[in-house]
Structure formats: structure tokens, C-alpha cells
Motif scaffolding. Structure first.
Motif, PDB file in Angstrom:
ATOM      1  N   GLY A   1      -2.633   2.503 -21.165  1.00 58.98           N
ATOM      2  CA  GLY A   1      -1.404   1.725 -21.189  1.00 58.98           C
ATOM      3  C   GLY A   1      -0.521   1.855 -19.971  1.00 58.98           C
ATOM      4  N   SER A   2      -0.975   2.556 -18.941  1.00 61.80           N
ATOM      5  CA  SER A   2      -0.149   2.805 -17.753  1.00 61.80           C
ATOM      6  C   SER A   2       0.585   1.564 -17.260  1.00 61.80           C
ATOM      7  CB  SER A   2      -1.039   3.316 -16.614  1.00 61.80           C
ATOM      8  OG  SER A   2      -0.300   3.379 -15.413  1.00 61.80           O
ATOM      9  N   ALA A   3       1.888   1.726 -17.024  1.00 61.94           N
ATOM     10  CA  ALA A   3       2.669   0.615 -16.484  1.00 61.94           C
ATOM     11  C   ALA A   3       2.198   0.246 -15.082  1.00 61.94           C
ATOM     12  CB  ALA A   3       4.152   0.979 -16.469  1.00 61.94           C
ATOM     13  N   LYS A   4       1.461   1.146 -14.430  1.00 60.05           N
ATOM     14  CA  LYS A   4       0.955   0.844 -13.086  1.00 60.05           C
ATOM     15  C   LYS A   4      -0.038  -0.321 -13.102  1.00 60.05           C
ATOM     16  CE  LYS A   4      -0.405   5.091 -11.857  1.00 60.05           C
ATOM     17  NZ  LYS A   4      -0.790   6.209 -10.949  1.00 60.05           N
ATOM     18  N   ASN A   5      -0.605  -0.631 -14.280  1.00 61.99           N
ATOM     19  CA  ASN A   5      -1.539  -1.755 -14.349  1.00 61.99           C
ATOM     20  C   ASN A   5      -0.881  -3.077 -13.972  1.00 61.99           C
ATOM     21  OD1 ASN A   5      -3.446   0.076 -15.275  1.00 61.99           O
ATOM     22  ND2 ASN A   5      -3.148  -0.422 -17.452  1.00 61.99           N
ATOM     23  N   LEU A   6       0.416  -3.227 -14.268  1.00 68.39           N
ATOM     24  CA  LEU A   6       1.096  -4.497 -13.995  1.00 68.39           C
ATOM     25  C   LEU A   6       2.337  -4.362 -13.116  1.00 68.39           C
ATOM     26  CD1 LEU A   6       0.793  -6.357 -17.429  1.00 68.39           C
ATOM     27  CD2 LEU A   6      -0.504  -6.782 -15.349  1.00 68.39           C
ATOM     28  N   PHE A   7       3.028  -3.228 -13.192  1.00 68.34           N
ATOM     29  CA  PHE A   7       4.200  -3.029 -12.335  1.00 68.34           C
ATOM     30  C   PHE A   7       3.754  -2.677 -10.909  1.00 68.34           C
ATOM     31  CE2 PHE A   7       6.427  -2.891 -16.287  1.00 68.34           C
ATOM     32  CZ  PHE A   7       7.751  -3.161 -15.993  1.00 68.34           C
ATOM     33  N   SER A   8       4.669  -2.810  -9.976  1.00 66.77           N
ATOM     34  CA  SER A   8       4.388  -2.440  -8.589  1.00 66.77           C
ATOM     35  C   SER A   8       4.398  -0.931  -8.463  1.00 66.77           C
ATOM     36  CB  SER A   8       5.472  -3.028  -7.680  1.00 66.77           C
ATOM     37  OG  SER A   8       5.305  -2.539  -6.371  1.00 66.77           O
ATOM     38  N   ALA A   9       3.219  -0.341  -8.274  1.00 67.08           N
ATOM     39  CA  ALA A   9       3.171   1.122  -8.196  1.00 67.08           C
ATOM     40  C   ALA A   9       1.882   1.562  -7.532  1.00 67.08           C
ATOM     41  CB  ALA A   9       3.276   1.729  -9.590  1.00 67.08           C
ATOM     42  N   SER A  10       1.760   1.280  -6.235  1.00 71.09           N
ATOM     43  CA  SER A  10       0.606   1.782  -5.497  1.00 71.09           C
ATOM     44  C   SER A  10       1.013   2.002  -4.060  1.00 71.09           C
ATOM     45  CB  SER A  10      -0.559   0.798  -5.582  1.00 71.09           C
ATOM     46  OG  SER A  10      -0.219  -0.405  -4.947  1.00 71.09           O
ATOM     47  N   GLY A  11       0.290   2.856  -3.365  1.00 73.66           N
ATOM     48  CA  GLY A  11       0.529   3.121  -1.949  1.00 73.66           C
ATOM     49  C   GLY A  11       1.958   3.519  -1.670  1.00 73.66           C
ATOM     50  N   ALA A  12       2.596   2.785  -0.737  1.00 68.82           N
ATOM     51  CA  ALA A  12       3.941   3.137  -0.295  1.00 68.82           C
ATOM     52  C   ALA A  12       4.981   2.976  -1.394  1.00 68.82           C
ATOM     53  CB  ALA A  12       4.326   2.290   0.916  1.00 68.82           C
ATOM     54  N   SER A  13       4.647   2.279  -2.481  1.00 70.57           N
ATOM     55  CA  SER A  13       5.598   2.163  -3.576  1.00 70.57           C
ATOM     56  C   SER A  13       5.675   3.450  -4.390  1.00 70.57           C
ATOM     57  CB  SER A  13       5.204   1.011  -4.507  1.00 70.57           C
ATOM     58  OG  SER A  13       5.204  -0.200  -3.808  1.00 70.57           O
ATOM     59  N   VAL A  14       4.680   4.316  -4.237  1.00 71.20           N
ATOM     60  CA  VAL A  14       4.623   5.555  -5.022  1.00 71.20           C
ATOM     61  C   VAL A  14       5.253   6.719  -4.270  1.00 71.20           C
ATOM     62  CG1 VAL A  14       3.090   7.230  -6.109  1.00 71.20           C
ATOM     63  CG2 VAL A  14       2.607   4.784  -6.302  1.00 71.20           C
ATOM     64  N   ARG A  15       4.783   6.968  -3.045  1.00 66.89           N
ATOM     65  CA  ARG A  15       5.332   8.072  -2.258  1.00 66.89           C
ATOM     66  C   ARG A  15       5.228   7.725  -0.791  1.00 66.89           C
ATOM     67  NH1 ARG A  15       0.355   9.840  -4.571  1.00 66.89           N
ATOM     68  NH2 ARG A  15       1.201  11.033  -6.271  1.00 66.89           N
ATOM     69  N   ILE A  16       6.149   8.265   0.006  1.00 71.38           N
ATOM     70  CA  ILE A  16       6.090   7.984   1.439  1.00 71.38           C
ATOM     71  C   ILE A  16       6.242   9.269   2.243  1.00 71.38           C
ATOM     72  CG2 ILE A  16       6.794   5.564   1.342  1.00 71.38           C
ATOM     73  CD1 ILE A  16       9.581   6.419   2.103  1.00 71.38           C
ATOM     74  N   SER A  17       5.558   9.278   3.381  1.00 74.25           N
ATOM     75  CA  SER A  17       5.595  10.414   4.301  1.00 74.25           C
ATOM     76  C   SER A  17       6.817  10.320   5.198  1.00 74.25           C
ATOM     77  CB  SER A  17       4.336  10.423   5.169  1.00 74.25           C
ATOM     78  OG  SER A  17       3.202  10.669   4.388  1.00 74.25           O
ATOM     79  N   ASN A  18       7.096  11.388   5.915  1.00 74.55           N
ATOM     80  CA  ASN A  18       8.167  11.409   6.926  1.00 74.55           C
ATOM     81  C   ASN A  18       9.492  10.931   6.359  1.00 74.55           C
ATOM     82  OD1 ASN A  18       6.394  12.140   9.174  1.00 74.55           O
ATOM     83  ND2 ASN A  18       5.508  10.109   8.845  1.00 74.55           N
ATOM     84  N   SER A  19       9.789  11.342   5.130  1.00 77.27           N
ATOM     85  CA  SER A  19      11.010  10.860   4.497  1.00 77.27           C
ATOM     86  C   SER A  19      12.049  11.965   4.334  1.00 77.27           C
ATOM     87  CB  SER A  19      10.696  10.248   3.129  1.00 77.27           C
ATOM     88  OG  SER A  19      10.343  11.246   2.205  1.00 77.27           O
TER      89      SER A  19
END
Lengths: 343, 343, 343
Positions: A120-138
Motif C-alpha cells: 500500500g505504499s503511498a510512493k506507488n502514486l505520490f511523488s517520492a523518488s530520487g531527489a524528492s526523497v533525499r538530497i546531498s550537499n544540503s
């Protein structure tokens, strides 16, 4: 004989493995041993040092891995999280490194009754991959909580030859009051590419806005979330070739809505359910709905078993798949059963 | 000042480094600093949680590395072992992940007086590489011990587009009674290859059967083992180009026999010896014999030094090499000296 | 509730992250979040076992990583350090593995008031990269200290088809007496290349000699160092294309001199300064000077913040850059500000 190690560091982690059965994609019937179905398998090292006067130094280093094969994250040793910083009881926390976006924290911590895991992960339809999840140099700054409110702000340096190319900023406002937990998050990414020696490619920005809230009625905890995602890469499709030979293009203008609930059953069980609707505002109008149900049984505070099922209805050529916390999925239906151990 | 870390995890490992001198291969005289001569260098994280009623949750994550260069396993962070599961005193243990095959456990734990290490490693002639050692995506079940008997069964999912392509199953029956330790193990691998979009390649199965036993006469401990290996990849040659420019083909039908012994010398020393005969049943009849002797001296329960020598006689173009636990070897003779530290 | 893990291993490390601003290179103005500015970010596992009679077994395994991105060292899991060995109070220590050269230890521990970190790092102009820093497959022997003197000797096996190709040896003599700390180090590398199946390429040797000393006058601690570097790869340029499209060739005959100082300010502050002159003895005469100043403020024994600035003057086409402990730098000026946490 045993000796106790002197250390200023705590080791923690999750080992999660189960069986996943997927249906409906072009890959056909897929049955596999998977890792990270409920929570991505990880091992981390963290520490806190009290510097006096309400000030502490903190660090956290976290590796991801696949418990079913032992393979580590391709993208780096501590690519899940890696930061160091200072936490002040009065002034808030300031941390540097690779960190979750305020947007993703809102999705996992407030919006999704599945906490981004299981079928049921909301990641299946919501925006949640790559840079939307975590970012470097922040650089992240989080205020203390005042009257139930706190703010988290993040700025990630693009580190490209054009100063603002690839930079990303995020902010969230959280409110907690007894049974109510609400959060508003915004993320803005500059999609420009400025590779050394090549002309700068100017792209539109990606804008994401998410409102999420849950309320604990004791007998049941209700969840609601609504997001608006605009611009290139604002809502990538996790597996765009699941049903077709050529990749289905991601929408640059979509809204996503979730309603869900969790309910305690007996002393150790939890029933989880959610319905998600993805509304594509482009001409192609590739909408999708997901219906999901799950059950988690706690063998202890640290160990639980789980079972879950979800089904997506893709409309007009949409290509959304039922994945889980660690996998994008290969079809429009999936069943999970497994065990999660936290240490 | 020192602080003690709170943790539900134990860190363990082995650092093993020594000098290896090899002779007789086309590479000529090779002298090198090597890692993992007696036991492959490793670091691991493991834990057990008591769930009550004789039930426990367990996990184990183990990385391999080369102590001489610091380089980690190419194939992944925890590629040595990675699993999570439940252990019941009454019902046995059920674990999921990347795990040793029952066949390899029998070879190391029962058959080989060198425990797969040093110049005398049974891996030089017995089938013990790649999928014969450990497999990913496996479910393992081990019974409790009844009257000295227990059974271990393993099933590894192939995770290819044809359901049973690449699947592997193994089973072993162990018997322990005072000084006697015996085990019968069987391994069966489906060698089919079913890559996405390509026609399925149907291969014969690999079948391995191993019987191993040792008996402790106090003044000496005797070892015996016999294996039958049939089918493609049933007994790969560790270094098939050690003596020739073109690789020597592995036999698809061979038997291997070991006799060996260990003997305590003084309080801290152990003498180790074994003779292995590889009998190739194919027309080429590429047999080989290995004679090995070693000595280990315990500086403590956790630290020991070792010295070992082995010599292989290859017949009719056979290409077996004297390696050690971590290396395949480059010639038909090798000498080792080194130190092993366990933590 | 918390449990304490039994262990024979100590986890230690440094997480160091900051902002770095560089000027003057062809990349223009560069501002970035960086890791390891003062000390390269690392996590390690080490242990000591008392074997009795003044003898101990020791091991150390150390990973490097970028705290800003979570990415680990490209060259291997424990590529920073990886060794095992024995330490005797009377006879000294003997260790095998991947270890620092006596030359680099002298540079960091005695010569450089910046201890190879921050904008002022002596690595910007002294020979300190690749094989000059640490070598694999090495045997190290260090004597106990007698009357303030000790000797460290290292031999690294080349492990190429020609026996001495690539071998490296190093030795240092250290003297410590109250406020005086002096060290003389020598390093000699065979630059021959003997790849399998190809003719041996015979190169000249690289010779490095470094004398370093510091003296603690209490109000200020003075530093002096002088090195002579002869032969191919005796002093590689960290970023040879920082100012030009084609790489500037490294000198095969140069001398480098440092004078520096540290001074305590208040209870927790330390002012650091150094001047380095690189004297190229080749015809091109590509000399360079570096002037650096830094300030470190200790929030505790384990946590500090830092700020530093350095400027290099390159003469006649020299290509030296102001880097820091983990980065080579992109220009002839750099400013750093950050935090370092030790655990």
C-alpha cells in the motif's frame, strides 16, 4: 570471555525480508524473496554528545542494503543518510550532509498509514523518488516546537558550474496537538543542467506541495493527504515500462489524494488501509486509483510480521505499479508477507 | 571519558593476513601478502531477541574484505551472509536471505580438517565455489536436534522470468553422538537461464552429493569425506588458466574423496593433514591428488598463527591449484604463514 | 529497554562537514558543501587483545566516506587502513595490511600545524598523495621507544610479475624529548610496471626524504619541515588541470620547506598559521608559495568548529591549488568553515 566495548556510537538498523508476489505487468506472474518490503533494510551509526547549555553535537550515518542478497546501495556507503550538526534546545537544529526532504518526511511521518511501506505504499502514486526523497550537499534547519508548531527548512547546493543549477529547497510547517498531527510541505527543484564544458540546459522548475494530516480517534486513526506536483520530474513514474515496451512519460501536472486508516486489533495487531487517487491534469489524463489493505502483528516492540495486498487501476495508459518500500513493483497487483526486525 | 553504547547488536569478525608463496603455475614464483588464508577476513553484525515462549528473532549481516588492501567484496556490502528469521526451540529455525548451502556447511564443518582454509583447503578439489557456497533469495529451515539428528533444508528462488530457472535446493542430514560427527548433504541447481526478452536456455541440472564424517579419538581426530558431482557447473575449477593459456573445461562427472586428521600438540598447537583425490569420470580423465600439512598455534582463544604447505599432482591436463580460503591459487604448490585474529 | 552489546571491538570515527569557497581556478568561483575539510570523514573498527607477557594482538579497519553525499571511498571498503598484527612492549609491533607510510605519518604528526587539514594543508605543496600516503600489502615494524627514540620501517610488496616492480619501502627515526618532537623519514618506491604478458617497463625510483620538527614554547608551538623529492611521481600535483586545459607535469626534482605555528587563544581556541615554499629544481622552475591561517574552536574534546583561509602564489606556470584534507581544490585561494565531530 566477553568484554564491553567503549563507544560513543549507537548501532541501529532494520532487517526486513519477505515474499512478494506480483501480477498484471508484462513480466507476468512474479514471485520473489524481497528485502525492505515494510521498511528498507538498513544499518546505521549515530551519536549525540552533550556540549552543555542545551547544545548537542549529533551525527548519523546510514547504509541501505538488500537483506535477500546482501547487496548494498549502488549509490554509496551511507547514501540513505549522512549528516553532522548541532542541536540547540532553544535555537533548533542545524545539520549538513545528505538528508531527507521535508516533503518526504511529511509523506512518511504524517500522510501515509503504510508509512511508505508494504503493497500500500503511498510512493506507488505520490511523488517520492530520487531527489524528492533525499538530497546531498544540503543544509537543514529545524526550529524547536512552539505551541505545537515547528518549521523545517532545507537547501541543497547543486554543485554545478552554474551556481543555482540543480539546487533544491524545501520547507515544511508541522502542527501537533494531542490526537492531531498536520503538516504542510513544499519542495522546489531547479532542473537545470550545467555540465563542465557544455552549454547550460535551462529547464522548468519542479514544484511539489503536500498537505497531510492524521487524527487519532483511538478506535481508529484517520489519514488524509493531498499533493500538487508541477513541472518536469515533479512526479516520476517508478516503473514506466511495467506494462509497455516504451516508457510512459511522467505527468508534469498532477494532483494526488489519499484517505486511509489504521486500527488496533487485539493487543498486538494493526489493520491498515488506504485509497489513493492520482489525477493527471495533462491532456493524456492518465489517472490511477490504488486500494490497499495490510495487517501487521507485533511479536515484540522490535519484531513484527506483516501481510498486505494492493491493487491499482490504471486509466488511459497510465503505468503505475504496486511496489513496496524498497521496490518499484512490476504489476498492478501485489501481495506481501514477511518479517521486520529492528535493532 | 568513555561511554558505553546501548545496542541490540554484536559486532564480530576475523582479520587474517599472511604471506603466501606459490610455485608451479604459468605465473611462475609468486610471493604476496594475502588476506583470509585460514579464514576469509570479515566483519559482521548480528543479534538475537528473545520473544518469549522459546521463540527468538535473529539476524546476521556479514561483509567480507581483503585485510591486505582494505578492498571489500566486489559483489556486495553483506554478500557473505545476510538473513533475518525466527528460531523456535521446539519447531526449529526459519530464515530468509543470502545463506550458506547445507552442502558447503557439511564440507567446512564436518569434512575438512583444514575447515576450507590454508594451503590444504578442501575447496582446491571439492566443489565449493559460487552458488555451491551460498545463495541469495533463499529460505532455510533447520530442525531442532532429536537424538543427535537434525535436518537443514534450503530453497533459493531463481528470480528469473521462467519460474524455476536458476532455482537451487539443498538438504542435509546431520548426526552427532559423542566423538562422532557425520553429515549427508545434497544440492540440486537448475542451470537454466531465462533472461528477459530472450528464449529460455534449457541446461542440465547440477547434482552434488557429499557424505562427511569425523571421529575424535582424543590423541587424533580422523576425517573422511566423499562427494559425487554431476552436471554442468557441478564442480567448477577455481583457476582454469593457471597452467595453460586456454581454460581447462570443468568435469561434469567427478567423484572426490578426502582422508585427513588433526592432532593436538602441546597445549596450544594443532597439526593438520589431509589427502584428497579427485576422480574425473569423463573421457579426458583429468584426475588430481592433493597432499597437505599445516600447523596452527593458539596465542589465545581468539588469536593464532599458522603455517601450511600443500602440493597437487595434476594428471592428463587437469588444472587444479593450491589456493587457500580466500584465493584460488596460481600453482600446484603453496606455502602459507600468517596470523588470524577473531573478535 | 536498552541492552549492552558484548564486543571486542571499538567503533570510532570522525564526521566533518563544512562550506568551502574556492577562487582563482579555471572553474571560477566554486561554493560547495564538503566533507573532511579538517579531517577526512571516516568510521573504523579496532581492537586490542592482551595475550599476556606484554604481548597483544591488534587490528584496525577504517572506511572513508563523504559526509555531504554519503558516498564511500571508491577504492574499497577499508581502503583508509586495514591491518592485523602483534604488539610487544619489549620487541615492538609487527603489522600486515594497508597502512600509512612513515613519510606521511611524519608529515601529519610532526611537520604540519594544520595536520594535513583545512585550507592550509601541507598536502597542497608537499608530496602526499596515492602511494605516498598509504600502501597495501605492507609489513610494518615499529620499535619501542628507547631514550626518546623509535624507528618505524615499512615494506610493501608490489605483487607484480617482476618481483621488485612496484615495491615500496619506508623508514623513519623519531625523537621526542619534553617540548621537542622531531622526525626524519625516507621513502623509496620502485616505479617499474610489470603487467602480465607485457614487457617490463623500467622506470627510475622515486626518493622522498623529509625532516620535520616542532617545539612547544607554551605560548606558541613552532613547526619546521623540509623535504627533498626526486624521481618520477615523487611529488604529484593534486590538481594538474586546475588552471590549464592540459595537465602541468609534476617536477621530478623539488624541495619543499614549511614554517608554521599554533597558538592557544582563550581556553578553547587555537590559531594556526603556516608558510610553505615549493622549490622546483627543474629547468621550468615552477615554484610556489602558500600562506595559510586558520582558527579552531573546541566545543568539547570531541567536537570543534573551524574556519580557515589559504592563498597560493604559483610561479612560471606552476599548478598548485588550495585544497583541504579530503579535496585537491580548484583554485589558488580557498576559504573553509565547518564542524568536526569525533566519536
Amino acid at each position: 570471555s566477553a568484554a564491553f566495548a567503549q563507544s560513543n556510537v549507537t548501532i541501529y538498523g532494520i532487517v526486513d525480508a519477505g515474499l512478494v508476489s506480483e501480477r498484471g505487468g508484462k513480466a507476468g506472474n512474479v514471485t520473489k524473496v524481497s528485502s525492505g518490503v515494510a521498511n528498507t533494510s538498513r544499518i546505521g551509526f549515530r551519536g549525540t554528545e552533550d556540549l552543555g547549555g542545551g547544545l548537542s553535537a549529533v551525527f548519523l550515518l546510514e547504509s541501505g542494503f538488500a537483506a535477500d542478497t546482501g547487496v548494498g546501495d549502488a549509490s554509496g556507503l551511507f547514501q540513505r543518510q549522512s549528516y553532522v550538526g548541532l542541536v540547540s534546545k532553544e535555537a533548533g537544529s542545524l545539520t549538513l550532509g545528505r538528508q531527507y526532504t521535508p516533503m518526504y518526511n511529511a509523506l512518511v511521518q504524517v500522510a501515509d498509514p503504510f508509512q511508505a511501506g508494504l503493497a500500500g505504499s503511498a510512493k506507488n502514486l505520490f511523488s517520492a523518488s530520487g531527489a524528492s526523497v533525499r538530497i546531498s550537499n544540503s543544509v537543514n534547519y529545524k526550529t524547536p516546537t512552539y505551541n505545537g508548531f515547528n518549521v523545517e527548512a532545507q537547501y541543497g547546493v547543486g554543485e554545478q558550474s552554474k551556481a543555482d543549477a540543480g539546487r533544491q529547497l524545501g520547507i515544511s510547517l508541522a502542527y501537533t496537538n494531542g490526537p492531531l498531527n498536520a503538516r504542510l510541505a513544499y519542495n522546489n527543484r531547479n532542473n537545470d543542467v550545467a555540465a563542465a564544458g557544455a552549454p547550460v540546459v535551462n529547464n522548468e522548475y519542479a514544484h511539489n506541495t503536500l498537505f497531510a494530516a492524521n487524527y487519532d480517534f483511538n478506535v481508529v486513526k484517520g489519514y488524509f493527504a493531498y499533493s500538487s506536483d508541477k513541472g518536469p520530474s515533479s512526479s516520476p513514474i517508478p516503473n514506466p515500462t511495467a506494462f509497455t515496451a516504451t516508457a510512459v512519460a511522467a505527468s508534469k501536472d498532477s494532483d494526488t489524494m489519499l484517505i486511509g486508516a489504521t486500527a488496533p486489533i487485539g493487543g498486538a495487531g494493526t489493520l491498515i488501509a488506504s485509497y489513493i487517487h492520482k489525477d493527471d491534469n495533462e491532456v493524456a489524463n492518465r489517472d490511477a486509483n490504488q486500494l490497499a489493505v495490510g495487517y501487521s502483528y507485533a511479536l515484540s516492540k522490535r519484531t513484527s510480521t506483516y501481510v498486505a495486498y494492493a491493487k491499482i487501476k490504471n486509466k488511459r495508459g497510465a503505468s503505475y505499479t504496486v511496489g513496496n518500500n524498497a521496490e518499484a513493483g512490476s504489476g498492478d497487483k501485489a501481495f506481501n508477507v514477511g518479517i521486520k526486525h529492528t535493532f
